[in-house]
Design an enzyme around this catalytic site. Structure first.
Site, PDB file in Angstrom:
ATOM      1  CG  ASP A 188      -1.967   0.970   1.291  1.00 39.22           C
ATOM      2  OD1 ASP A 188      -2.840   0.921   0.417  1.00 39.22           O
ATOM      3  OD2 ASP A 188      -1.970   1.834   2.203  1.00 39.22           O
TER       4      ASP A 188
ATOM      5  CD  GLU B 193      -2.190   2.584  -3.570  1.00 43.32           C
ATOM      6  OE1 GLU B 193      -3.273   3.079  -3.902  1.00 43.32           O
ATOM      7  OE2 GLU B 193      -1.802   2.516  -2.387  1.00 43.32           O
TER       8      GLU B 193
END
Ligand code: GLC
Ligand code: CA
Length: 545
Positions: free
Chosen positions: A212, A272
């Site tokens: 993330d 990401e």
């Protein structure tokens, strides 16, 4: 011992799952609920593995399942080495991995390492006392006279990124909600502890990680103000993120991650990142295996835009980096809704899916895309997603793309026998897995055919990409070539017939239509004029005459 790797031993094959395969993202709250609490769970995923296996994908990425107070639905972790009870427990997880591996499906875990929950024991300790050994695990700063904040940094989810904590009289930094304090990655103890977390899951048989907001781990050590921009809807967008994102130190952490992963066979990390530039810089032999290229999320329905988007990416990608394309995820509007087209939407969906699955690089499918799930309007009173409350009515949050998977035409679409945590799309009685399985023309059956074609066609996976010029704003066409094998993909972006000039096939071959989204009859071509049906996607391969 490395568990669960045996079924994959496939000597002689050069099929590498994260490079040649397809990864399917599951938002676990919304996939399948087995205990009637209205929230999807790990046993639900295990139960649905046969759907995933028959779809033909090679791996699943599960959005966060660690314990969490759910301020950001799992993207706020309070324990990195356990499973939130709403999803199940570690035994359920081990069973999921074993059952997935038995079907040759890899399992990718979502790790949210930029920040923790404010209820993580590390943060509870950190905020308790300025002298606590964990104080420096987070980013604390003094406030100036009359409460002046350290700098102008903004939270992505609205408001300033600094939160005053009266107990110790300092502010802490949070890029997202104030319930998501950022870890201090400059502290070597934090890094060491996180590398242990990686090993914890790798030892349990996890095949990879989705990292993330990996570009956020480091912030400027001097906390300088970001330069400001004039335009942008939200305060976060009115800054150039020179100092709060993408600091050079992140690369060395990616290298450390890679070293840990390389201790195990065939493990993978996908990062990401928010822009193409980072997607290009963060991947490579000693860095991430993959980084999401989100450029397709911003393209209008226009062949020329996609053409330019593809070239600006693959032309700049380093030779040791693997491309990666996505059309959707849990943070953005579903692509069939984004591309619109009313009653023609399903035809556009098939064209877009063909594009995604025939480009060089690793494609990601977001759950429900295989049946063309659309955004679900959520009334204000039902909003679950915090940015949705905060920015209403300018931005209604991410719930519309997170509604329950549509399995059957029965009550709650077979997702739950309880009350679903988020309403279902009202089209579930006609749009669901079971109805589409029975219909040979369905989006689902189209995905299956395309995925199996890709699996048996090396050029569609590893081949070079060569654009075919023709009618650039209407038709996107390209050749894929791998040793002596050739494919030609033609995508009609217009809802009308278009005459397209097919290039000549390689010597002694003829183009053979392997799959079309709009016709069943065979087509052979030696080049020349060809009439595409409205919104038709075609995949040809060159076969001996
Ligand atoms: C990532 C996630 C998003 C989450 C945010 C904060 O962008 O994809 O869902 O809210 O990080 O963790
Ligand atoms: Ca449940």
């Amino acid at each position: 011992m490395i568990t669960g790797s045996e079924p994959f031993n496939n000597p002689g094959s050069d099929f590498l799952w994260w490079r040649d395969g397809i990864i399917y993202q599951i938002y676990p709250r919304s996939f399948a609920d087995t205990n009637s609490d209205g929230v999807g769970d790990l046993n639900g995923i295990t139960e649905k593995l046969d759907h995933i296996a028959t779809l033909g994908v090679d791996a699943i990425w599960i959005s966060p399942i660690n314990p969490s107070p759910m301020y950001d639905f799992g993207y706020d972790v309070s324990d990195y080495e356990s499973i939130d009870p709403v999803f199940g427990n570690l035994m359920d997880f081990d069973r999921l991995i074993a059952e997935a591996h038995r079907r040759r499906i890899r399992v990718v875990m979502d790790l949210v390492l930029n920040h923790t929950s404010h209820l993580h024991p590390w943060f509870i300790a950190s905020r308790s006392n300025r002298d606590d050994p964990k104080r420096d695990w987070y980013i604390w700063n003094d406030v100036g006279p009359s409460g002046r904040l350290p700098n102008n940094w903004q939270s992505t989810f609205g408001g300033r990124a600094w939160e005053f904590d009266p107990r110790t009289g300092q502010v802490y930094y949070h890029q997202f909600l104030k319930e998501q304090p950022d870890l201090n990655w400059r502290n070597p103890q934090v890094r060491e502890r996180i590398y242990q977390v990686l090993r914890f899951w790798l030892n349990r048989g996890v095949d990879g990680f989705r990292l993330d907001v990996v570009m956020s781990y480091f912030k400027d050590s001097q906390f300088r103000n970001n330069p400001v921009k004039l335009f942008g809807l939200y305060a976060f967008d009115r800054q150039i993120h020179k100092y709060d994102l993408d600091q050079p130190e992140v690369i060395s952490v990616l290298q450390d991650f890679r070293e840990v992963l390389d201790e195990y066979p065939e493990r993978m990390a996908v990062g990401e990142v928010i822009d193409l530039d980072m997607a290009l810089r963060y991947v490579g032999r000693d860095k991430l295996h993959l980084a999401f290229n989100f450029d397709f999320l911003r393209q209008p329905w226009n062949a020329a835009s996609f053409h330019r988007s593809i070239l600006r990416y693959i032309r700049r990608l380093p030779s040791d980096a693997q491309p990666c394309f996505v059309l959707g995820n849990h943070d953005v509007n579903r692509f069939p809704s984004r591309f619109g087209a009313g009653i023609h939407s399903d035809n556009r969906t098939k064209v877009a899916a063909t594009l995604l699955l025939t480009l060089p690089g690793t494609p990601f499918i977001y759950y429900g895309e295989e049946i063309g799930m659309q955004n679900t309007p959520i009334p204000r009173a039902d909003i679950q997603d915090p940015p949705g409350w905060r920015f209403w009515p300018f931005y209604k949050g991410r719930d519309p793309a997170r509604t329950p998977m549509q399995w059957t035409a029965d009550k709650n679409s077979g997702f739950t026998t309880g009350i679903p945590w988020l309403r279902l799309n009202k089209d579930f009685q006609i749009r669901n897995v079971s109805t589409q399985n029975a219909n040979p023309e369905s989006i689902l059956n189209y995905y299956k055919k395309m995925i199996s074609l890709r699996r048996i066609t090396p050029s569609l996976r590893q081949g070079s990409y060569q654009p075919v010029t023709g009618k650039p704003s209407q038709v996107l066409a390209y050749l894929r070539q791998y040793s002596s094998e050739n494919c030609l993909v033609i995508l009609n972006f217009k809802n009308r017939n278009i005459n397209f000039l097919i290039p000549q096939p390689p010597a002694d071959t003829v183009w053979d239509l392997r799959l079309s989204s709009r016709r069943a009859e065979p087509v052979r071509s030696s080049g020349g004029e060809f009439t595409l049906h409205p919104l038709e996607a075609c995949i040809f391969s060159a076969i001996q005459r």
